[in-house]
Design a protein around this motif. Sequence first.
Motif, mmCIF file in Angstrom:
data_model
loop_
_atom_site.group_PDB
_atom_site.id
_atom_site.type_symbol
_atom_site.label_atom_id
_atom_site.label_comp_id
_atom_site.label_asym_id
_atom_site.label_seq_id
_atom_site.Cartn_x
_atom_site.Cartn_y
_atom_site.Cartn_z
ATOM 1 N N ASP A 1 0.847 -1.197 0.000
ATOM 2 C CA ASP A 1 0.000 0.000 0.000
ATOM 3 C C ASP A 1 0.880 1.245 0.000
ATOM 4 O O ASP A 1 1.715 1.417 0.886
ATOM 5 N N MET A 2 0.673 2.114 -1.015
ATOM 6 C CA MET A 2 1.527 3.297 -1.161
ATOM 7 C C MET A 2 0.889 4.555 -0.563
ATOM 8 O O MET A 2 1.455 5.640 -0.663
ATOM 9 N N HIS A 3 -0.291 4.434 0.022
ATOM 10 C CA HIS A 3 -1.000 5.627 0.496
ATOM 11 C C HIS A 3 -0.471 6.084 1.855
ATOM 12 O O HIS A 3 -0.512 5.330 2.820
ATOM 13 N N GLU A 4 -0.034 7.325 1.914
ATOM 14 C CA GLU A 4 0.623 7.771 3.144
ATOM 15 C C GLU A 4 -0.020 8.972 3.816
ATOM 16 O O GLU A 4 0.305 9.273 4.968
ATOM 17 N N ILE A 5 -0.920 9.661 3.122
ATOM 18 C CA ILE A 5 -1.345 10.954 3.671
ATOM 19 C C ILE A 5 -2.041 10.788 5.028
ATOM 20 O O ILE A 5 -1.799 11.550 5.960
ATOM 21 N N GLY A 6 -2.880 9.766 5.158
ATOM 22 C CA GLY A 6 -3.581 9.543 6.429
ATOM 23 C C GLY A 6 -2.593 9.283 7.554
ATOM 24 O O GLY A 6 -2.673 9.877 8.645
ATOM 25 N N LYS A 7 -1.654 8.400 7.287
ATOM 26 C CA LYS A 7 -0.616 8.097 8.280
ATOM 27 C C LYS A 7 0.174 9.365 8.634
ATOM 28 O O LYS A 7 0.456 9.620 9.813
ATOM 29 N N ASN A 8 0.506 10.148 7.628
ATOM 30 C CA ASN A 8 1.307 11.342 7.888
ATOM 31 C C ASN A 8 0.563 12.377 8.728
ATOM 32 O O ASN A 8 1.166 13.091 9.535
ATOM 33 N N ILE A 9 -0.741 12.456 8.529
ATOM 34 C CA ILE A 9 -1.536 13.384 9.355
ATOM 35 C C ILE A 9 -1.506 12.930 10.812
ATOM 36 O O ILE A 9 -1.313 13.728 11.733
ATOM 37 N N VAL A 10 -1.667 11.631 11.018
ATOM 38 C CA VAL A 10 -1.639 11.088 12.382
ATOM 39 C C VAL A 10 -0.268 11.362 13.012
ATOM 40 O O VAL A 10 -0.169 11.806 14.167
ATOM 41 N N ILE A 11 0.799 11.132 12.256
ATOM 42 C CA ILE A 11 2.152 11.361 12.778
ATOM 43 C C ILE A 11 2.347 12.824 13.174
ATOM 44 O O ILE A 11 2.911 13.138 14.222
ATOM 45 N N THR A 12 1.849 13.710 12.323
ATOM 46 C CA THR A 12 1.977 15.149 12.610
ATOM 47 C C THR A 12 1.375 15.482 13.973
ATOM 48 O O THR A 12 1.990 16.163 14.800
ATOM 49 N N LEU A 13 0.168 14.965 14.204
ATOM 50 C CA LEU A 13 -0.492 15.274 15.481
ATOM 51 C C LEU A 13 0.165 14.539 16.656
ATOM 52 O O LEU A 13 0.266 15.088 17.752
ATOM 53 N N LEU A 14 0.607 13.319 16.427
ATOM 54 C CA LEU A 14 1.276 12.575 17.509
ATOM 55 C C LEU A 14 2.542 13.297 17.954
ATOM 56 O O LEU A 14 2.796 13.462 19.148
ATOM 57 N N LYS A 15 3.334 13.718 16.997
ATOM 58 C CA LYS A 15 4.587 14.409 17.327
ATOM 59 C C LYS A 15 4.304 15.701 18.084
ATOM 60 O O LYS A 15 4.993 16.037 19.048
ATOM 61 N N ALA A 16 3.279 16.416 17.620
ATOM 62 C CA ALA A 16 2.929 17.668 18.287
ATOM 63 C C ALA A 16 2.429 17.413 19.706
ATOM 64 O O ALA A 16 2.458 18.306 20.549
ATOM 65 N N ASN A 17 1.973 16.214 19.974
ATOM 66 C CA ASN A 17 1.515 15.847 21.311
ATOM 67 C C ASN A 17 2.599 15.077 22.072
ATOM 68 O O ASN A 17 2.292 14.292 22.959
ATOM 69 N N ARG A 18 3.828 15.297 21.701
ATOM 70 C CA ARG A 18 5.014 14.824 22.424
ATOM 71 C C ARG A 18 5.247 13.321 22.329
ATOM 72 O O ARG A 18 5.935 12.750 23.160
ATOM 73 N N PHE A 19 4.681 12.674 21.356
ATOM 74 C CA PHE A 19 5.035 11.270 21.136
ATOM 75 C C PHE A 19 6.311 11.215 20.308
ATOM 76 O O PHE A 19 6.522 12.053 19.430
ATOM 77 N N ASP A 20 7.138 10.218 20.597
ATOM 78 C CA ASP A 20 8.330 9.972 19.795
ATOM 79 C C ASP A 20 7.912 8.966 18.716
ATOM 80 O O ASP A 20 7.615 7.811 19.018
ATOM 81 N N VAL A 21 7.863 9.424 17.474
ATOM 82 C CA VAL A 21 7.316 8.591 16.407
ATOM 83 C C VAL A 21 8.406 8.188 15.417
ATOM 84 O O VAL A 21 9.167 9.036 14.943
ATOM 85 N N VAL A 22 8.482 6.897 15.126
ATOM 86 C CA VAL A 22 9.380 6.415 14.074
ATOM 87 C C VAL A 22 8.506 6.085 12.859
ATOM 88 O O VAL A 22 7.661 5.186 12.920
#
Lengths: 461, 217
Positions: free
Chosen positions: B101-122
């Motif tokens: 699956d090459m679709h990333e935008i949904g995942k990237n939105i989640v990552i953006t918010l997780l990082k902003a909420n102080r999660f360490d995301v790989v």
Amino acid sequence: MGTPPYRIWEVIERSETGEFMEEKDFIHKRLLVEIRRAVQKYKIKYDPQSPVNADDGLADAVWNAAVETFLAIGIYNKSTHRVMAFTRDEVNEALLGLPGSYLFGAGKDARPFTARKVEDKNPPFMLYSPDITYDERDHFKACVAFLKEPLLDGICAPILENFFGHKISSHSPTELGGSLMHAMNLKEAARLVGRPGIHCVAVGTAEADSSQIHVSSQDYGIRTTDSRLVASITEFMTDREMLNKAVHYQQFGCYSGNLAGAIYGGYAGGAEGTAVLQTMYHLMGTLLYSSHYEQNFPFHLKYGSNTGREMLWIVSVYSQAIARNTKMPQTSNGFANAGPGTMMLYYETAAHALASTVSGANLWEMAPTRNKYHNRGTPLEARLAAEVGYGASLSGMTRIEANKIVKTLLEKYERDIPEAPIGKTFQEMYDVDKAVPRPEAAEQYREAVKELKKMGVPFPY
Amino acid sequence: MSEKELLVQAMKDGDLDTSLRLAHRVVGEKTPALEVVGALIQGIREIGEAFERFDIFLPEMMLASNAMIEILKVFEPKLKAESPEAQTISGKIIMATVKGDMHEIGKNIVITLLKANRFDVVDLGADVDSLEVIKAAEREQAQLIGLSALMTTTMLGQKEVVDILNDMKIREKYKIIVGGAPTTQEWAARIGADGWAKDASSAVALAEELIQRKGVA
């Protein structure tokens, strides 16, 4: 007549020689920035009172913004991390080579597929497609049900989710097998209903390049008189697998369309940026994939549909931008929120078909329930779109007239978009054995047409 | 408006230059870092909510999140000095779009918010092999794995990760959240995931809940 592939090997070479860039920089420092800049420069502004745009100046501004942004950012190849750039002369040369019309399908079933104009009195090419998955045991009958529709000019069939009882897994043997089953069901159904040469866009079950290549066959699969789709990666990116498909389609000799859905609310921002981005995809299709047409399905990031007010504005604006400035045939692919057997689905379908038809698009209808729910799609909503498309074009409907009706339709459904009803399944709506609507579904359809006529929606009879 | 409030507003506006200028001023003031960071977290949650309502769009949310991440870097030393026992991150998360699956935008939105909420995301990207996801979780000592899929034919990749974790007898080490257009709460339950997120905001809330339940934060 087909379009010659546009300098295909010289373009593909740019995958290796283009500027190196990390993907996040392409998105954040190029795509986002250049689209915002172009929207501001050309003063593009969404107007909620005009879900069907009637301003030629706006359509041309979107076109100019799209060309300028396309030239500024290029296309990113994820496989090689390089940007494939193009020049204005190349854009002009590729657009000049478009013939503006093709003959889709074979023999007595062949139909002209053309680049329609804004407020064109020629009816749209009607591509029927539910764009959702069906039970394996009913897939063949679902194909038959669609192919029985008299106004159908082409079909992109229901999709398979299982193959011999196994759930189809992307890039696996089940996908190869399921893709071939899909193609064979479609072709057998077409022959049995007496339309052996009907144009097929297939197969949607095939995600992988290998699966698409697997179904190319003049004898038992997808023929050169059919067409195939090659997509892009969100947003404005490609990879080797996509390019493999594009090259295969050219060398096999079939028609191809660029499947593109700019996301409203995503990297392009609001309605203005999304309209520019969707217009840019036409250039990507022409110059990168040598596509013969553009299959458009911009959609709402949150709802996955394109029948809301701002989405219809986007559809009408980019369709007009393309129709006024190129000879590239385009299809407008509807994604509704509601499911079969609901009045909401018919309202949404009528609005999408009207906005698209008067704006110069051909129709590719209709994916109900945001194409999320298995089995929830029937030929009835596609039939409604076709009748509205014929009604709007043959009656010479203007964009201003269409806008008034679309606004009335929106009042009937837009507040229900967030919690739209998923309606009924194909099996609940249809006598599957006979592949015809059940009497209650047929009666509801007639009632829907009556109500839509009262609202001013044009029908051909 | 106090300088703390101005800082929160600059972050919400996605104005990186002003955010950093104010952050360096506010960090030197007497106001406890925990209090400032608390106000910033409230601010980024409001941005997340505004995005869910579509009052703003992805570019605006990304700009605000980027500003938030840069501001937190300024406050991190003071935060650690004030309360050495406090967690400066909310938890470690592996995120991937599944195999095929090459679709990333949904995942990237989640990552953006997780990082902003102080999660360490790989972020492992798209089209990631199931075993690679697990190896990354082991290597990074993550608490949670987030798996995105946009197609019915790739949803099975989410199940495959859960199945392999079970086969490796390390399933209990990780909480698993799945998401993506064709997925549902029922699907998540059927494959044995710990949760399903319908959007980015609910993914953040779910991650907080699951990691707290796991006793990390």
